[in-house]
Design a protein around this motif. Sequence first.
Motif, mmCIF file in Angstrom:
data_model
loop_
_atom_site.group_PDB
_atom_site.id
_atom_site.type_symbol
_atom_site.label_atom_id
_atom_site.label_comp_id
_atom_site.label_asym_id
_atom_site.label_seq_id
_atom_site.Cartn_x
_atom_site.Cartn_y
_atom_site.Cartn_z
ATOM 1 N N UNK A 77 0.869 -1.186 0.000
ATOM 2 C CA UNK A 77 0.000 0.000 0.000
ATOM 3 C C UNK A 77 0.903 1.232 0.000
ATOM 4 N N UNK A 78 0.699 2.133 -0.969
ATOM 5 C CA UNK A 78 1.466 3.372 -1.056
ATOM 6 C C UNK A 78 0.492 4.532 -0.897
ATOM 7 N N UNK A 79 0.723 5.346 0.133
ATOM 8 C CA UNK A 79 -0.112 6.526 0.383
ATOM 9 C C UNK A 79 0.791 7.725 0.586
ATOM 10 N N UNK A 80 0.330 8.879 0.129
ATOM 11 C CA UNK A 80 1.090 10.097 0.340
ATOM 12 C C UNK A 80 0.330 11.304 -0.133
ATOM 13 N N UNK A 81 0.780 12.468 0.329
ATOM 14 C CA UNK A 81 0.113 13.720 -0.034
ATOM 15 C C UNK A 81 1.138 14.844 0.106
ATOM 16 N N UNK A 82 1.184 15.708 -0.916
ATOM 17 C CA UNK A 82 2.063 16.865 -0.816
ATOM 18 C C UNK A 82 1.392 17.920 0.057
ATOM 19 N N UNK A 83 2.185 18.794 0.658
ATOM 20 C CA UNK A 83 1.572 19.915 1.369
ATOM 21 C C UNK A 83 0.843 20.818 0.358
ATOM 22 N N UNK A 84 -0.170 21.523 0.805
ATOM 23 C CA UNK A 84 -0.903 22.429 -0.086
ATOM 24 C C UNK A 84 0.012 23.560 -0.526
ATOM 25 N N UNK A 85 -0.090 23.911 -1.815
ATOM 26 C CA UNK A 85 0.660 25.067 -2.298
ATOM 27 C C UNK A 85 -0.162 26.325 -2.002
ATOM 28 N N UNK A 86 0.375 27.515 -2.303
ATOM 29 C CA UNK A 86 -0.363 28.751 -1.971
ATOM 30 C C UNK A 86 -1.762 28.830 -2.574
#
Length: 135
Positions: A77-86
């Motif tokens: 299982x691969x999960x991830x999320x980038x931080x929100x940009x402006x």
Amino acid sequence: MNEIFRHFLNENDSKLLNDLTSQLVGFPVMPLYSRPREAACQCGFRKGKDGSFFLHLEVPGLKAENLDVEFRNGGIQVKGRTPEDPEGFQYAVDRFFPLPEEADATGVQAALNDGVLTLRAPVKPGVVAHKIAIG
């Protein structure tokens, strides 16, 4: 709606329709046809020349600290999320890849390089392929 068109159009007709639509609206539109079969088949673990299994997954913008990779239910299982940009946009991934039966789940290694996550699983010790006679 795309499903209806996909059902009635072959891939060449669909490409022509997309080209015409793009010219009318002035920018590229989402294709109505699905990915070519060759590309669709490249999802999942494949056997390497050394006998181990590997998988390459594009995860643009994600860093190792933003990714969670774990073995569960016979797969990875691969999960991830980038931080929100402006502007409030972010990239997220949540994918499951079944691990081949011959692969050793305890030996899976992961590496992240230039937005590509590479997973490598060795073959279980003692697993040897052999031909079975048809009789």
